[in-house]
Design a protein around this motif. Structure first.
Motif, PDB file in Angstrom:
ATOM      1  N   UNK A   7       1.219  -0.834  -0.022  1.00  0.00           N
ATOM      2  CA  UNK A   7       0.125   0.254   0.061  1.00  0.00           C
ATOM      3  C   UNK A   7       0.689   1.382  -0.070  1.00  0.00           C
ATOM      4  N   UNK A   8       0.797   2.286  -0.938  1.00  0.00           N
ATOM      5  CA  UNK A   8       1.343   3.229  -0.638  1.00  0.00           C
ATOM      6  C   UNK A   8       0.919   4.143  -0.215  1.00  0.00           C
ATOM      7  N   UNK A   9       0.516   5.230  -0.199  1.00  0.00           N
ATOM      8  CA  UNK A   9       0.510   7.148   0.251  1.00  0.00           C
ATOM      9  C   UNK A   9      -0.155   7.333  -1.256  1.00  0.00           C
ATOM     10  N   UNK A  10      -1.535   7.685  -1.363  1.00  0.00           N
ATOM     11  CA  UNK A  10      -1.564   8.395  -2.527  1.00  0.00           C
ATOM     12  C   UNK A  10      -0.936   9.672  -2.779  1.00  0.00           C
ATOM     13  N   UNK A  11      -0.664   9.646  -3.589  1.00  0.00           N
ATOM     14  CA  UNK A  11      -0.046  11.004  -4.748  1.00  0.00           C
ATOM     15  C   UNK A  11      -0.425  11.363  -5.681  1.00  0.00           C
ATOM     16  N   UNK A  12      -2.044  11.145  -5.721  1.00  0.00           N
ATOM     17  CA  UNK A  12      -2.524  11.924  -7.237  1.00  0.00           C
ATOM     18  C   UNK A  12      -2.166  13.168  -7.007  1.00  0.00           C
ATOM     19  N   UNK A  13      -2.105  14.295  -5.815  1.00  0.00           N
ATOM     20  CA  UNK A  13      -2.816  15.089  -6.131  1.00  0.00           C
ATOM     21  C   UNK A  13      -1.081  15.929  -6.777  1.00  0.00           C
ATOM     22  N   UNK A  14      -0.225  15.505  -5.992  1.00  0.00           N
ATOM     23  CA  UNK A  14       1.422  16.093  -6.124  1.00  0.00           C
ATOM     24  C   UNK A  14       1.221  15.298  -7.465  1.00  0.00           C
ATOM     25  N   UNK A  15       1.116  14.295  -8.167  1.00  0.00           N
ATOM     26  CA  UNK A  15       1.182  14.035  -9.436  1.00  0.00           C
ATOM     27  C   UNK A  15       0.542  14.675 -10.607  1.00  0.00           C
ATOM     28  N   UNK A  16       0.065  15.474 -10.237  1.00  0.00           N
ATOM     29  CA  UNK A  16      -1.586  15.956 -11.421  1.00  0.00           C
ATOM     30  C   UNK A  16      -1.361  17.092 -11.198  1.00  0.00           C
ATOM     31  N   UNK A  17      -1.131  18.162 -10.083  1.00  0.00           N
ATOM     32  CA  UNK A  17      -1.340  19.082  -9.503  1.00  0.00           C
ATOM     33  C   UNK A  17      -0.999  20.029 -11.142  1.00  0.00           C
ATOM     34  N   UNK A  18       0.125  19.836 -10.978  1.00  0.00           N
ATOM     35  CA  UNK A  18       1.350  20.701 -12.713  1.00  0.00           C
ATOM     36  C   UNK A  18       0.216  20.651 -13.590  1.00  0.00           C
ATOM     37  N   UNK A  19       0.446  19.406 -14.305  1.00  0.00           N
ATOM     38  CA  UNK A  19      -1.045  19.118 -15.197  1.00  0.00           C
ATOM     39  C   UNK A  19      -1.881  19.883 -15.520  1.00  0.00           C
ATOM     40  N   UNK A  20      -2.571  19.533 -14.174  1.00  0.00           N
ATOM     41  CA  UNK A  20      -3.988  20.154 -13.987  1.00  0.00           C
ATOM     42  C   UNK A  20      -3.496  21.660 -14.367  1.00  0.00           C
ATOM     43  N   UNK A  21      -2.979  22.614 -13.543  1.00  0.00           N
ATOM     44  CA  UNK A  21      -2.866  24.191 -13.649  1.00  0.00           C
ATOM     45  C   UNK A  21      -2.688  24.082 -14.858  1.00  0.00           C
ATOM     46  N   UNK A  22      -1.713  23.650 -16.000  1.00  0.00           N
ATOM     47  CA  UNK A  22      -1.262  23.714 -17.219  1.00  0.00           C
ATOM     48  C   UNK A  22      -2.989  23.806 -18.260  1.00  0.00           C
ATOM     49  N   UNK A  23      -3.484  23.010 -17.645  1.00  0.00           N
ATOM     50  CA  UNK A  23      -4.570  22.990 -18.754  1.00  0.00           C
ATOM     51  C   UNK A  23      -5.663  23.779 -18.358  1.00  0.00           C
ATOM     52  N   UNK A  24      -5.824  23.855 -16.911  1.00  0.00           N
ATOM     53  CA  UNK A  24      -7.048  25.105 -16.517  1.00  0.00           C
ATOM     54  C   UNK A  24      -6.657  25.921 -17.300  1.00  0.00           C
ATOM     55  N   UNK A  25      -5.079  26.762 -17.404  1.00  0.00           N
ATOM     56  CA  UNK A  25      -4.635  27.973 -18.213  1.00  0.00           C
ATOM     57  C   UNK A  25      -4.714  28.206 -19.507  1.00  0.00           C
TER      58      UNK A  25
END
Length: 141
Positions: A7-25
């Motif tokens: 079981x690994x700690x969830x790092x979904x936000x850490x992995x996707x936050x940069x892509x998400x910010x670029x996509x919103x811009x």
């Protein structure tokens, strides 16, 4: 026989936050570009720029007063573009209220066909789970 999966700690936000910010811009810029193209077509249609091709059974556009709505539509769409870019910049800076702001923008954008719906679903998938809330609180400034 293999043991249980680690079981690994969830790092979904850490992995996707940069892509998400670029996509919103990019979505804000994309929406603005679409409106500028549509506005030029509307200006041509309502300004009688089509000259001799503006004839036939459809020479008079059924909505003759739509040109008076163009400033209102422009203000609304430019406002939405600015809010999209602000959501992207806030996510890139990892500001505390950025997660809630991006979720609100996702709910407002979910019914925009294709690109808006895809971005909204991606945003909700990354940011809405409780584990994502906790992880975003850890990485936010």
């Amino acid at each position: 026989m293999a043991g249980p999966l680690p079981v690994y700690p969830s790092d979904r936000v850490r992995r996707h936050i940069r892509a998400l910010s670029v996509l919103w811009i990019a979505y804000g810029a994309w929406t603005f570009l679409h409106w500028m193209i549509a506005l030029s077509i509307f200006a041509g249609r309502f300004g009688r720029y089509f000259g001799p091709w503006n004839q036939g059974p459809f020479s008079e556009f059924p909505f003759t007063h739509v040109h008076s709505l163009l400033p209102l539509i422009t203000i609304t769409l430019v406002g939405r573009c600015i809010l999209s870019v602000l959501a992207g910049l806030a996510l890139a800076r990892r500001a505390r209220p950025a997660r809630i702001f991006a979720l609100v923008m996702a709910f407002l954008t979910i019914f925009r066909p294709i690109t808006g719906t895809a971005l909204a679903i991606y945003t909700l998938w990354v940011l809405i789970p409780a584990a994502s809330r906790d992880e975003y609180e850890q990485i936010s400034v």
